[in-house]
Design a protein around this motif. Sequence first.
Motif, short mmCIF file in Angstrom:
data_model
loop_
_atom_site.label_atom_id
_atom_site.label_comp_id
_atom_site.label_asym_id
_atom_site.label_seq_id
_atom_site.Cartn_x
_atom_site.Cartn_y
_atom_site.Cartn_z
N GLU A 1 47.24 73.27 32.66
CA GLU A 1 47.83 74.37 31.90
C GLU A 1 46.94 75.61 31.91
OE1 GLU A 1 48.70 72.98 27.98
OE2 GLU A 1 50.13 71.46 28.67
N ALA A 2 45.63 75.41 31.85
CA ALA A 2 44.69 76.54 31.80
C ALA A 2 44.38 77.00 33.23
CB ALA A 2 43.43 76.13 31.08
N HIS A 3 45.41 77.49 33.90
CA HIS A 3 45.33 77.80 35.32
C HIS A 3 44.41 78.97 35.64
CE1 HIS A 3 47.97 81.27 34.57
NE2 HIS A 3 48.62 80.46 33.74
N TRP A 4 44.05 79.76 34.64
CA TRP A 4 43.19 80.93 34.87
C TRP A 4 41.71 80.53 34.96
CZ3 TRP A 4 46.15 79.82 30.63
CH2 TRP A 4 45.50 79.57 29.42
N HIS A 5 41.39 79.31 34.55
CA HIS A 5 40.01 78.82 34.66
C HIS A 5 39.82 78.00 35.93
CE1 HIS A 5 39.14 80.12 30.63
NE2 HIS A 5 39.89 79.21 30.04
N THR A 6 38.58 77.85 36.35
CA THR A 6 38.20 76.91 37.40
C THR A 6 37.40 75.79 36.75
OG1 THR A 6 38.11 78.61 39.12
CG2 THR A 6 36.88 76.58 39.52
N PHE A 7 37.86 74.55 36.92
CA PHE A 7 37.20 73.41 36.30
C PHE A 7 36.42 72.63 37.35
CE2 PHE A 7 40.76 74.44 33.55
CZ PHE A 7 40.18 74.41 32.29
N GLN A 8 35.15 72.37 37.05
CA GLN A 8 34.26 71.68 37.97
C GLN A 8 33.89 70.32 37.37
OE1 GLN A 8 31.69 75.03 37.42
NE2 GLN A 8 31.76 75.59 39.58
N ILE A 9 34.34 69.25 38.01
CA ILE A 9 34.09 67.88 37.53
C ILE A 9 33.11 67.20 38.48
CG2 ILE A 9 35.13 65.69 36.85
CD1 ILE A 9 37.84 67.14 36.77
N LEU A 10 32.14 66.49 37.91
CA LEU A 10 31.13 65.82 38.72
C LEU A 10 31.02 64.37 38.26
CD1 LEU A 10 29.02 66.30 40.94
CD2 LEU A 10 27.42 67.00 39.13
N THR A 11 31.04 63.43 39.20
CA THR A 11 30.96 62.02 38.83
C THR A 11 30.02 61.25 39.76
OG1 THR A 11 32.26 60.02 38.35
CG2 THR A 11 32.93 61.30 40.27
N LYS A 12 29.43 60.20 39.22
CA LYS A 12 28.73 59.20 40.03
C LYS A 12 29.61 57.97 40.22
CE LYS A 12 23.91 60.40 38.92
NZ LYS A 12 24.11 61.57 38.03
N ARG A 13 30.72 57.92 39.52
CA ARG A 13 31.61 56.76 39.57
C ARG A 13 32.78 57.06 40.52
NH1 ARG A 13 28.73 56.99 35.04
NH2 ARG A 13 28.15 55.03 34.00
N SER A 14 32.44 57.19 41.78
CA SER A 14 33.42 57.63 42.76
C SER A 14 34.50 56.61 43.03
CB SER A 14 32.71 58.00 44.07
OG SER A 14 31.98 56.88 44.56
N GLN A 15 34.19 55.33 42.86
CA GLN A 15 35.21 54.31 43.10
C GLN A 15 36.32 54.42 42.06
OE1 GLN A 15 35.46 51.80 45.78
NE2 GLN A 15 37.49 52.14 44.89
N ARG A 16 35.94 54.62 40.79
CA ARG A 16 37.00 54.77 39.79
C ARG A 16 37.75 56.08 39.99
NH1 ARG A 16 37.63 55.54 33.34
NH2 ARG A 16 39.70 54.61 33.27
N LEU A 17 37.03 57.12 40.35
CA LEU A 17 37.70 58.38 40.69
C LEU A 17 38.80 58.13 41.71
CD1 LEU A 17 38.09 61.48 41.20
CD2 LEU A 17 36.11 61.32 42.74
N LEU A 18 38.46 57.43 42.78
CA LEU A 18 39.44 57.15 43.82
C LEU A 18 40.57 56.27 43.31
CD1 LEU A 18 40.39 57.26 46.75
CD2 LEU A 18 38.79 55.40 47.27
N ASP A 19 40.22 55.27 42.51
CA ASP A 19 41.22 54.32 42.03
C ASP A 19 42.30 55.00 41.18
OD1 ASP A 19 39.89 52.28 43.29
OD2 ASP A 19 38.89 51.54 41.48
N VAL A 20 41.91 56.00 40.38
CA VAL A 20 42.89 56.62 39.46
C VAL A 20 43.39 57.97 39.94
CG1 VAL A 20 41.79 55.45 37.51
CG2 VAL A 20 41.18 57.84 38.01
N SER A 21 42.85 58.47 41.04
CA SER A 21 43.15 59.85 41.45
C SER A 21 44.63 60.10 41.71
CB SER A 21 42.33 60.22 42.69
OG SER A 21 42.66 59.40 43.79
N ALA A 22 45.34 59.10 42.21
CA ALA A 22 46.76 59.28 42.51
C ALA A 22 47.60 59.42 41.25
CB ALA A 22 47.27 58.11 43.35
#
Length: 248
Positions: A105-126
């Motif tokens: 919704e806050a399309h005017w901002h740029t959001f930067q997310i950083l993780t060390k848990r890349s497997q969970r990132l991939l698992d839920v990304s879809a």
Amino acid sequence: MKGAINMAGNSHIEWTEATWNPVTGCSKVSEGCKNCYALTMAKRLKAMDNPRYVNGFDVTLHHDLIEMPLRWKKPKKIFVNSMSDMFHENIPLDFIKEVFKVMNEAHWHTFQILTKRSQRLLDVSAELKWTDNIWQGVSVENNRVTDRIDHLRQTPAKVKFLSCEPLLGSLPNLNLDGIHWVIVGGESGARARPMKEEWVYEIRDQCVEQEVAFFFKQWGGVQKFRNGRLLDGRTWDEYPEVDNVINA
């Protein structure tokens, strides 16, 4: 706002402009976590009776802070969860979806997310909606965790980046295919582990060769401000060319 210390606001982190912490608390997963600055800060804030840190560094959800970026009308680069990890196993997927909904919704901002848990990132990304203003990164402190890059590459995020901070070893064979930005920095603080110059040049040269934006954050050290952030006599403050990435 009482209890808002380190929850949201202007940031001194060189590659962003503000931080937003709908979650605080984390746990260590790799060598890059050894001297975690967020853990140290959380302990200090708990000792100061900051109400946001009554649980210390245990993962804590702050539902009342989820909509905060919607109240910031001026566009900002916002580092999400500087005091946690969005994809920590103790953060429910429904909560992650709520955070993503606000970022959508806050399309005017740029959001930067950083993780060390890349497997969970991939698992839920879809299951998440990746609007163009959401940049997703993974921490890559040494050669032992380069699989995080492969996980990141498989996600739907339009802008993908690496944070090689604290850089703890040589990364001579980076495959930057599908990666748009690389941040490099040395560890800072009383127990800072050393970063060799050749490791920095090695990554910088690979970024130049593969046409990936390169950002050099700091040399680090016990007193990081004495060492500065110049590389070859200049600062390297490159950002991804977002329009080219999105329209590619």
